[in-house]
Design a protein around this motif. Structure first.
Motif, PDB file in Angstrom:
ATOM      1  N   ASN A   1      -7.220   6.514   4.100  1.00 39.60           N
ATOM      2  CA  ASN A   1      -7.316   5.047   4.051  1.00 39.60           C
ATOM      3  C   ASN A   1      -5.948   4.423   3.801  1.00 39.60           C
ATOM      4  OD1 ASN A   1      -7.615   2.609   1.924  1.00 39.60           O
ATOM      5  ND2 ASN A   1      -9.263   2.481   3.429  1.00 39.60           N
ATOM      6  N   THR A   2      -5.220   4.962   2.839  1.00 40.21           N
ATOM      7  CA  THR A   2      -3.896   4.427   2.513  1.00 40.21           C
ATOM      8  C   THR A   2      -2.932   4.575   3.688  1.00 40.21           C
ATOM      9  OG1 THR A   2      -4.227   4.977   0.180  1.00 40.21           O
ATOM     10  CG2 THR A   2      -1.969   4.585   0.903  1.00 40.21           C
TER      11      THR A   2
ATOM     12  N   VAL B   1      -3.800   2.110   6.545  1.00 39.53           N
ATOM     13  CA  VAL B   1      -3.414   0.733   6.233  1.00 39.53           C
ATOM     14  C   VAL B   1      -1.914   0.545   6.413  1.00 39.53           C
ATOM     15  CG1 VAL B   1      -3.237  -0.969   4.384  1.00 39.53           C
ATOM     16  CG2 VAL B   1      -5.369   0.272   4.714  1.00 39.53           C
TER      17      VAL B   1
ATOM     18  N   CYS C   1     -15.688  -3.808   0.821  1.00 41.84           N
ATOM     19  CA  CYS C   1     -15.154  -2.705   1.616  1.00 41.84           C
ATOM     20  C   CYS C   1     -13.943  -2.067   0.952  1.00 41.84           C
ATOM     21  CB  CYS C   1     -14.791  -3.182   3.031  1.00 41.84           C
ATOM     22  SG  CYS C   1     -13.320  -4.232   3.136  1.00 41.84           S
TER      23      CYS C   1
ATOM     24  N   CYS D   1     -14.497   2.139   8.941  1.00 44.99           N
ATOM     25  CA  CYS D   1     -14.532   1.217   7.807  1.00 44.99           C
ATOM     26  C   CYS D   1     -13.131   0.711   7.466  1.00 44.99           C
ATOM     27  CB  CYS D   1     -15.162   1.920   6.606  1.00 44.99           C
ATOM     28  SG  CYS D   1     -15.379   0.853   5.155  1.00 44.99           S
ATOM     29  N   THR D   2     -12.161   1.611   7.480  1.00 45.52           N
ATOM     30  CA  THR D   2     -10.781   1.216   7.209  1.00 45.52           C
ATOM     31  C   THR D   2     -10.265   0.254   8.265  1.00 45.52           C
ATOM     32  OG1 THR D   2     -10.317   3.301   6.071  1.00 45.52           O
ATOM     33  CG2 THR D   2      -8.426   2.063   6.896  1.00 45.52           C
TER      34      THR D   2
ATOM     35  N   ASN E   1       0.822  -1.204   0.000  1.00 49.06           N
ATOM     36  CA  ASN E   1       0.000   0.000   0.000  1.00 49.06           C
ATOM     37  C   ASN E   1       0.860   1.260   0.000  1.00 49.06           C
ATOM     38  OD1 ASN E   1      -3.220  -0.162   0.495  1.00 49.06           O
ATOM     39  ND2 ASN E   1      -2.216  -2.043   1.130  1.00 49.06           N
TER      40      ASN E   1
ATOM     41  N   GLU F   1     -11.543  -3.091   7.420  1.00 48.33           N
ATOM     42  CA  GLU F   1     -10.761  -3.605   6.294  1.00 48.33           C
ATOM     43  C   GLU F   1      -9.424  -4.156   6.761  1.00 48.33           C
ATOM     44  OE1 GLU F   1      -8.005  -1.647   2.810  1.00 48.33           O
ATOM     45  OE2 GLU F   1      -9.853  -0.595   3.335  1.00 48.33           O
TER      46      GLU F   1
ATOM     47  N   PRO G   1     -13.937   3.260  -0.299  1.00 46.53           N
ATOM     48  CA  PRO G   1     -13.277   4.574  -0.423  1.00 46.53           C
ATOM     49  C   PRO G   1     -13.141   5.045  -1.864  1.00 46.53           C
ATOM     50  CG  PRO G   1     -12.016   3.085   0.998  1.00 46.53           C
ATOM     51  CD  PRO G   1     -13.025   2.256   0.275  1.00 46.53           C
TER      52      PRO G   1
ATOM     53  N   SER H   1     -15.430   6.762   7.923  1.00 41.93           N
ATOM     54  CA  SER H   1     -14.536   6.029   7.030  1.00 41.93           C
ATOM     55  C   SER H   1     -13.339   5.440   7.769  1.00 41.93           C
ATOM     56  CB  SER H   1     -14.050   6.936   5.894  1.00 41.93           C
ATOM     57  OG  SER H   1     -13.150   7.927   6.371  1.00 41.93           O
TER      58      SER H   1
END
Length: 396
Positions: free
Chosen positions: A262-263, A266, A232, A322-323, A153, A326, A236, A319
């Motif tokens: 998000n990136t 992760v 999921c 949500c991340t 990522n 994930e 994004p 979000s």
């Protein structure tokens, strides 16, 4: 039950295949980030194809690329590891070469390039997971797979940022990015091949013939649930921009900020969260991820009802949840497959798992857009119900 008590970078790199393999992953991800997010733009800007024709060619490439997975699984079950990883990178070199050779207006060469890129992108996850499963064991394997995802990522994000900065150069800059991507794939393939990882002891030739006829583990509940879980990954990139821009009329900056966050999350949290989750039974972790994702979908539903003023910031806040879901799922699902599958059927099991992942990623844009056309309740309520049902199936 074994748990991971800490994160030691040297141990993590060794468990992930060693320093050369880690460099191969980084170079491969950087090259992918330079081209993959802008492949549609390449078809439209450089080759002067229509957006619809370009999109169809890319979709066909991804779907047909899934057809190669049974063969990849059997190759892995014959003991190959780093060779398959290198092959998945080399086939993408061919895809980039076709892309660069395609003249303007030639949809067939673009479709062929998309096909080879799709084959490489589909084959790589299973090959990488099989390699890590060969050199790492127990919960250390979980951390190694998580570390590989975080590194990938980071490379994808860095490559995308570099490509974005070069977009001002127009078609010429896109062609240069593609050329650099091809060189990156070639260098990564050489590094991956040089690791020389193979599953030992290799089975005898007679046993090979018998095992070629042996079916892969079914894992029906996990594979079916995985199709829903991977939605999921497109939240994004597809669902949130669709909701924020077209339904809530928020600035596109919110969508970009959510994608970047998000990136970053992760990259920063994948390994620590996986280490933390190693204290729980393996089947429990994906179920927890499903509950977290379900809560985030219901949170998105509530956030979209707040209106223009607070809606976008609320969506951005949800979000993060949500991340996190994930991250929890991504750190447990592939590792669970490597534990459930017999050693001599690991390749086929990972190939089946990648088939379900690829199918989920292929259909999710159409499903998300179809649900969104019926309103937030249909979109987020439908995703929440399906994910919660999947979580219960995995837990059982």
């Amino acid at each position: 039950m074994a748990i991971i008590t800490g994160i030691q970078p040297r141990v993590l790199v060794r468990a992930s295949g060693g320093p050369r393999y880690a460099v191969a992953l980084a170079v491969d991800a950087l090259g992918t980030g330079l081209l993959r997010p802008f492949l549609l733009l390449y078809g439209v800007t450089v080759l002067r194809l229509s957006a619809s024709v370009t999109g169809i060619a890319m979709t066909v490439g991804v779907v047909v690329g899934l057809v190669c997975m049974p063969a990849v699984g059997r190759w892995l079950d014959r003991g190959a590891r780093s060779t398959v990883v290198a092959a998945s990178m080399l086939v993408r070199v061919l895809g980039v070469a076709l892309l660069l050779a395609a003249p303007a207006g030639n949809v067939w060469l673009f479709a062929a390039a998309a096909l080879f890129l799709g084959i490489g992108n589909q084959a790589w996850p299973a090959a990488h997971a099989a390699l890590v499963a060969t050199v790492a064991h127990g919960r250390e394997r979980d951390a190694a797979l998580a570390g590989g995802r975080a590194l990938r990522n980071a490379g994808l994000g860095a490559g995308a940022l570099l490509a974005t900065a070069c977009l001002a150069g127009g078609a010429t800059a896109l062609q240069m990015s593609a050329a650099v991507t091809g060189l990156a794939y070639l260098a990564a393939a050489a590094l991956a091949w040089s690791v020389h990882v193979r599953a030992h002891p290799a089975p005898a030739a007679a046993e090979d013939r018998d095992r070629d006829d042996e079916p892969a583990p079914r894992m029906r509940a996990l594979l079916a649930a995985n199709v829903v879980y991977v939605f999921c990954l497109n939240v994004p990139e597809i669902a949130l921009p669709l909701v924020l821009v077209t339904q809530m009329h928020a600035s596109p900056v919110w969508s970009a900020a959510i994608f970047v966050a998000n990136t970053v999350l992760v990259v920063a949290l994948q390994v620590p969260v996986t280490v933390l989750m190693s204290r729980l039974p393996r089947r429990t972790v994906p179920a927890i991820a499903g509950v977290v994702l379900t809560a985030s979908y219901l949170g998105f539903l509530a956030a979209t009802s707040l209106g223009d003023g607070w809606g976008a910031p609320a969506v951005a806040a949800v979000s993060v949840v949500c991340t996190l879901g994930e991250i929890i799922y991504a750190g447990s699902a592939t590792a669970l497959v490597t534990v459930l599958a017999p050693a001599h059927l690991l390749g086929r099991a990972l190939a089946r798992f990648q088939l379900s992942t690829g199918f989920g990623l292929a259909v999710s844009p159409a499903v998300i857009t179809a649900l969104a056309s019926h309103g937030p309740a249909a979109l987020w309520g439908g995703l929440a119900a399906a994910t919660l049902l999947s979580a219960s199936a995995v837990a059982r």
